[in-house]
Design an enzyme around this catalytic site. Sequence first.
Site: not given
Length: 261
Positions: A186-187, A38, A12-13, A156, A63-64, A160
Amino acid sequence: MKLQGKIVLITGASSGIGEATALAFASEGARLLLAARRASKLAQVASRALELGAEAVHTVDLDVRSRHAVQNAIDELPAEWSEIDILVNNAGLSRGLDKLYMGKIEDWEEMIDTNVKGLLYVSRAVVPGMVVRGRGHVVNLGSTAGELPYPGGAVYCASKAAVRALNDGLRQDLLGTPVRVTSIDPGTVETDFSLVRFRGDAGRAARVYQGFTPLTSEDVADAIVWAATRPAHVNIARIVLTPLDQANALLIHPESQAGMK
Ligand code: NDP
Ligand code: 8X3
């Protein structure tokens, strides 16, 4: 640990936290393996990374969600890229904010396939090599959402929570090896995350970040690089970072938050 010449794979870089992480490692002189779907965006990140000091950059159109594509991508890496030192499992997304009992099953599958199964596929393809080589660090992108579900976000948040369990389970299973495992939780970070969640509804996405100062992708990248540069005997298990005005996944200061979800 010094990062000069270390091989860092970031999934996702092409955007957001993954992009900022690539640029942060670039500034430390790392060799970057950048993966996402992309390719044109990856090429832009690669070019910027080289300007900032990356020793070398190799991009992988990936595509993971496809376990075979993941395994092939790792198996087919050029020899000079195959010894991955740091894996940043960052690729991930949310879709929608429907109540759970009204949720779209294809949204659930996309989130679980990407955030959970994708992370597993990449880890399964990369971590055995780290164990054999006797060095490595896995950094997983969790979230405050993994500690506390919020309305409309159950799947979601569950994805996580799964990342949290996988992170801690992997650390246990690697005990006795020199491979480190860290979760970065992270928030709210202002990225394309909400644009993706709301399928391109820019107005709704922008409201998520109004009325308070969210984290930036660079804030998160900074935490990742910090965790990766501790002495080899130190394992940072988890870093939880939120905006000052956010207490947890559910609570943003009411006077500072206008459009939370
Ligand atoms: P962005 O939408 O900006 O970036 C998401 C990245 O994931 C993109 O590079 C995208 O690349 C990649 N990605 C998505 N699906 C796939 C896939 N199937 N295969 C490969 N790559 C994929 O969002 P963020 O930077 O905010 O998100 C990064 C991570 O951080 C996610 O795991 C997210 O859950 C987590 N996170 C985000 C927070 C936030 O508030 N923004 C807070 C806490 C955690 P492409 O589309 O090119 O494939
Ligand atoms: C992504 C951020 O706001 O959905 O993990 O909790 S949020």
